[in-house]
Design a protein around this motif. Structure first.
Motif: not given
Lengths: 357, 194, 117, 396, 160
Positions: A272-280
């Motif tokens: 995961h990228l920090p502060f970016v959820s999968d949906q985003e």
């Protein structure tokens, strides 16, 4: 079924080539170059192919060619079978441990579920430990079968050290299991979608303990007792020449990658990228259509994962070139008197906090 | 600079000047593929010397400098010291070899795995230097075959690097038939008592 | 069981690679064996005692501790996974188990089995 | 533990540590008897670098000994040079001009800095701190640049002459020294940060290799190893030679004599030596550097070529050697490892009848079994390193 | 200067054992009988006014053609009084034995072994009298004046 098989094979080929084709040779180069940079040197840069030196990258190739054509050697009185078997036992787990580490999430591609892990085992992390402890046998056998006293001492040290740290490593991980409630690395990874749910925040003590144990388990400086050059000549692989000797090193380098992968999966938000959820992330790539978006998101996630892995490789290299070596009894004391009680305390605290919250 | 090639010995013929002359060995070494392969292997070998530092004396100080940041032996791919002779390719004999040390040197040389090269670092290793007396071996080539002689007491790091480059040139011209080199041509004479 | 097939494939690949390496290195490369070379390396001297002997018991002790502690650690894994379901009861129970483990550690510690000097 | 071990029969492992082993500098053999990791017994075998120093000295003239002294303690050759020259001068009964004395002090202290840098660097290397090693090798390289500027050579300098020096200070030496010392201090600070407060390093060296002051004296310890035990014995202070009595410097001492104290003493001495060099450079008087005594010190080359008496003296001193009056002297200077004494016997001829050097690291190495008994095999590494055994000096 | 305090004290204490004394270039020297070396050394170490606690150096000089041929030379140093003294004991070639001073200064151990190795002087009471710098099997003692400088006895052939 066919799609599954193709997917599996693609993933295997990918991991295999990334590990053996990229990380194993490149880490040799990285180790040289990074140490050179840290020590105000230039480092290997002369090996050239048609005049191109690729900042010294070809030195790894030169090393490979050289060790391949080096004499293969087994001392008299050594147990030939075990002497040959030892590097094999070391290398096989090192290559194959990566199967359970997810290097990306789940994606819906052309109506097919793609899960970016070679084997999504429900025992997950236990499988890692199982394979990692196999490597201990390789080291001990190498030390024992060589009939050299230095090898024997190295092998003995290795056996005691690796066994001890395995206990500590096994216990440090329990905090993470309590928090995420799963042994599956994919699940643990998926639960770290939120930046503040990364293992490093939920298990800070666990992270430090685990990294320490992992480096010790991998026998790298400052824990390189089994091969301590200034004490034991070359430790357990004193009597190995050529490619067999380099196999131990390859195993070590691959384990660096594996450790980085596990640390990333358990504590650093996996893919995961920090502060970016999968949906985003998916909505960010909406312009490419559903399949294109999934593909792009997949690429971003894989890149994120390997970026984190490379960061941890860098960290381990930095530690290796900064710290002096422990003494053997200090290593053991650190394990049994510091890390083991601390990991028990970690379990206690984690349990209490989880229950109270 | 004052760096010279090793003496030709029976098992190893070095062709000076670079081109392999037309003759029987060309036929023997045969096909282009073999030659290519050999060139590739030699290329690998010459950029990947694992050193065995047989450091005994003053020259060791310069050896440290050569490995150090200013001169940096690692640039040539020869920075990795392996203290196990099984893993080393290049025996760096750095410093004076006394008669007490000679059996050790021969043993270490013998225990090295093929292919192996010997680098005589400093005048004591080359010829005994100005220690012409009861206890000093007059040059390690009386004990083991030597590939590169770098005189100097101790040699300056530039000379050592030059010697290494000369050795690389030499390795590049080697042929399969140059190996294996085998045991050192000396035998123990005085029996040691414990 | 099907998720284990890729694992097997990977293991097979790894084994093939490692075996290939070993076979390759034992075939390629010049070879010359003679007595002195085959002796184990001991800093240029001959070996005084063979390495096939009884060595210090401390190393065995560590192996014993490993068996004790690692096996018990394995019991903790399923508990940890199901921790949230088990709640306080499970927690207290496991803490008692860990306390027993700790007593063992303290005993070993006090007996000086962890000292190397 | 002992009650557990009582009934268990295990064999001790006897193992050759050296001569060709990374920690033994290629010139020592430790015959170690191990019980697991513990050293039960240890025998030290030296002499792998015995090069017949005394025999060589006796076969050459008094001046020809100087190159051999270079190769005694090859880490700090200038101190050996100076020590030998001072001993011969004492034997003859002459004293060199003041400027020469200052220059000798500068040379000695530069060498001492290089020696301590090498020692700490090697210590770091062998404990696995490769980076600290290379930082100090870099610093040493800078000091060597200075030495090269002064003497024309890096390691074996052959700089000092009986009754003078090979040459005067070169142009721009002061400025270069300032620049080099600035850089050295920076690297010193780096290593200080890397090692002195490093927990792992402290654990490795503290309380290892410790020895009481009385025992150290009985073993004949001198130099940093003795000072680490708390005895402030420094030949430069106790029996000042050259112009050390005019220099303002401290003698650092330790408490327990363990490896950490030895390390700290050496680190501090690097700083003190830099201070001495700076002072000597600022106080440096003008004047000749050589004695005007043609039977002992060669005249300037112009005189040799143009004046018949100088030529004759030159001829006589080169062919026959200088001829100190018969007698014997012992003269000690503070070497980098301790008291470096020269005992010379002259029979009035051009060759030394006896040229004995008291090697400071010889008694230190002799104490290794005492320092190591009952310790772990890994403790050999820092202990032997901090003893700073130099093969050329110990085995001669 | 109180240069020859040591010599005075020695002469008073052991009138029969001191053969000769001098202070060439300020180095106090006393030549003593070899039989009393142990006694004298103990006295020098323990006497409050002397306290020679350091045995700095021990060596041998070979005066070939003189009888007795060898001189064993001890350099002592007193830390308390900052004073040095040189003690010499003459040893003949036929009876090249002298008492070991290891019981007085343990540091003398290796120095005596070296003297044995290089000159062939045997030290009676030394715990381990064997070669130190050269190897077992080396014949002769190289620092004796009659040992040819280039006479090699290599451990490994060919002779060079």
């Amino acid at each position: 079924m066919v799609a599954d098989l193709i997917e599996s094979i693609a993933k295997i080929v990918f991991v295999f080539s990334v590990n053996l084709g990229f990380f194993a040779p490149v880490l040799g180069w990285v180790e040289r170059k990074q140490s050179a940079v840290m020590q105000d040197r230039i480092g290997a840069n002369r090996a050239d192919i048609f005049g191109f030196t690729a900042i010294g990258l070809f030195h790894s190739l030169a090393d490979a060619l050289k060790v391949l054509t080096k004499e293969d050697f087994i001392p008299t009185g050594a147990n030939r079978f075990f002497h040959t078997l030892a590097p094999f036992i070391c290398l096989v787990p090192a290559i194959s441990t990566f199967v359970v580490i997810p290097f990306g999430g789940r994606y819906e591609l052309f109506g097919h579920q793609v899960n970016l892990v070679i084997a999504d085992l429900d025992v997950g992390i236990l499988f890692v430990f199982a394979l990692a402890s196999l490597a201990t046998y390789g080291v001990v056998l190498a030390g024992w079968s060589s009939r050299s006293n230095w090898s024997l001492l190295g092998g003995l040290r290795a056996s005691a050290q690796m066994l001890s740290y395995e206990v500590a490593m096994g216990l440090t991980i329990i905090g993470v299991l309590i928090v995420y409630g799963s042994l599956r690395l994919t699940e643990i990874g998926a639960l770290q979608e939120n930046f503040f749910h990364w293992g490093i925040f939920l298990q800070p003590l666990g992270f430090v303990l685990f990294l320490t144990c992992a480096i010790a388990e991998n026998k790298r400086v400052p824990f390189d007792m089994p091969e301590a050059e200034s004490e034991l000549v070359a430790g357990y692989f004193t009597e190995y020449s050529g490619l067999k000797f380099v196999m131990f090193w390859m195993a070590e380098f691959l384990e660096i990658v594996t450790i980085s992968g596990i640390v990333t999966s358990l504590f650093f938000g996996a893919w995961h990228l920090p502060f970016v959820s999968d949906q985003e992330l998916l909505s960010l790539f909406q312009f490419a259509g559903p399949n294109g978006a999934a593909l792009l998101a997949m690429l971003v996630n894989v890149a994120t994962f390997f970026a984190k892995v490379i960061f941890f490789i860098w960290l381990q290299m930095t530690i290796r070139w900064t710290l002096p070596r422990f003494r053997y009894d200090q290593v053991m004391r650190l394990c049994w008197k510091m890390l083991l009680p601390l990991s028990l305390i970690n379990i206690l605290i984690t349990g209490l906090v989880v229950l109270v919250l | 600079m004052g760096v010279t090639f090793g003496k030709e010995s029976a098992s190893r013929r070095i062709v000076p000047g670079g081109t392999v002359s037309d003759g029987p060995e060309r036929l023997l070494d045969g096909s282009a593929i073999l030659t290519r392969l050999q060139a590739a292997v030699n290329w690998g070998r010459k950029y990947s010397f694992f050193l065995y530092p047989f450091v005994t004396a003053c020259c060791g100080m310069e050896f440290m400098s050569v490995a150090g940041p200013k001169y940096d032996l690692d640039r040539f791919g020869a920075a990795l010291p392996r203290f196990s002779p099984r893993q080393a390719d290049l025996l760096m004999v750095v410093g004076t070899i006394s008669h007490k040390q000679a059996p050790i040197l021969v043993k270490v040389y013998n225990q090295m795995t093929e292919p192996k090269w010997v680098f005589a670092f400093g005048v004591c290793a080359v010829s005994g230097g100005f220690y012409n007396n009861y206890s000093v071996v007059q040059g390690i080539d009386t004990l083991i075959p030597v590939d590169v002689y770098v005189p100097g007491c101790p040699p300056r790091p530039e000379m050592v690097l030059d010697g290494l480059l000369k050795l690389q040139e030499k390795v590049a011209k080697e042929r399969w038939s140059d190996w294996p080199r085998g045991a050192a041509p000396v035998t123990p004479m005085l029996k040691k008592q414990e | 069981m099907s998720e284990y097939i890729p694992v097997l494939i990977m293991l097979f690949l790894a084994a093939a690679t490692a075996a290939g390496m070993i076979v390759a290195t034992s075939l390629i490369g010049p070879k010359k064996y003679f007595a002195e070379k085959m002796e184990p390396f001991e800093c240029g001297e001959s070996q005084i005692v063979s390495s096939k002997q009884r060595f210090s018991v401390k190393f065995y002790l560590v192996a014993l501790f490993f068996v004790i502690f690692d096996i018990e650690a394995v019991f903790i894994y399923p508990w940890a996974v199901l921790f949230k379901d088990l709640g306080w009861f499970g927690f207290v129970e496991m803490m008692i188990f860990i306390a027993v483990l700790t007593i063992g550690l303290v005993y070993v510690w006090r007996r000086g089995a962890l000292e190397w000097e | 533990m002992s009650d557990l071990m009582k009934d268990l029969h295990t064999e001790h492992m006897v193992i050759n540590m050296g001569p060709s082993h990374p920690v033994t500098h290629g010139t020592v053999k430790f015959l170690v008897t191990l019980d697991g990791e513990n050293i039960v017994d240890m025998k030290v075998d030296i002499g792998y670098l015995h090069r017949g120093f005394e025999k060589m000295c006796e076969s050459g003239t008094w001046q020809q000994v100087i190159p051999y002294t270079d190769r005694l303690n090859y880490v700090s050759p200038l101190i050996n040079n100076v020590g030998y020259a001072l001993a011969v001068e004492k034997l003859i009964g002459i004293e060199v001009p003041e400027r020469c004395q200052y220059l000798r002090v500068i040379a000695c202290e530069l060498s001492r800095i290089a020696d301590h840098l090498t020692n700490v660097a090697a210590g770091g290397l062998e404990l696995g701190a490769f980076t600290a090693f290379l930082y100090f090798v870099e610093a040493r390289e800078l000091v060597w640049d200075l030495i090269e500027m002064l003497c024309g050579a890096r390691v074996t300098v052959n700089f000092v002459r009986i009754g003078g020096l090979k040459n005067d200070l070169p142009q721009g030496f002061q400025d270069k020294t300032r620049a080099v010392f600035k850089e050295c201090r920076r690297l010193w600070n780096d290593v200080d940060k890397l090692l002195t407060k490093n927990r792992i390093f402290i654990d490795r060296v503290r309380n290892v290799g410790d020895i009481s002051a009385e025992e150290a004296i009985a073993y004949g310890f001198t130099g940093p190893c003795l000072r680490a035990c708390g005895i402030p014995y420094d030949v430069r202070k106790a029996q000042p030679y050259l112009v050390y009595d005019r220099m303002d410097f401290e003698v650092p001492i330790g408490e327990t004599g363990d490896n950490f104290d030895k390390y700290l003493v050496r680190m501090e001495e690097i700083q003190q030596s830099m201070k001495i060099v700076e002072q000597a450079l600022s106080q440096l008087p003008d004047g000749p550097i050589n004695l005007d005594l043609p039977q002992y010190r060669m005249q300037p080359k112009e005189d040799i070529y143009h004046r018949i008496d100088s030529l004759i003296f030159h001829f006589k001193t080169v062919i026959d050697g200088i001829k100190p009056p018969p007698g014997e002297v012992y003269f000690a200077v503070e070497g980098a490892n301790g008291e470096l004494g020269f005992y010379l016997v002259s029979d009035g001829s051009g060759k030394p009848y006896k040229c004995r050097v008291r090697p400071p690291c010889f008694p230190l190495t002799a104490a290794m079994p005492r320092l190591m008994k009952g310790r772990l095999i890994a403790d050999i590494v820092p202990t032997f390193d901090m003893i700073n055994m130099i093969g050329g000096e110990c085995d001669r | 200067m109180e240069t020859n305090v040591t010599i005075k004290k020695l002469s008073n204490r052991f009138p029969g054992a001191i053969i000769e004394t001098h202070s060439h270039r300020g180095d106090d020297t006393a030549v003593v009988k070899k039989e009393s070396i142990l006694e004298i050394c103990t006295f020098l170490r323990d006497d409050e006014a002397l306290l020679y606690n350091f045995m700095m150096d021990l060596t041998v000089v070979d005066y070939l053609g003189r009888e007795p041929r060898f001189e064993v030379v001890y350099h002592l140093f007193s830390l308390r009084h900052n004073r040095r003294v040189r003690i010499k004991a003459r040893v003949s070639e036929a009876d090249a034995i002298i008492d070991s001073i290891v019981p007085v200064w343990v540091g003398a151990n290796w120095f005596e072994r070296e003297a044995f190795d290089m000159y062939g002087i045997t030290f009676k009471g030394h715990p381990e009298m064997r070669r130190i710098l050269l190897y077992e099997g080396f014949e002769g003692h190289p620092l004796r004046k009659d040992y040819p400088i280039k006479k090699r006895q290599p451990l490994i052939g060919p002779i060079n």
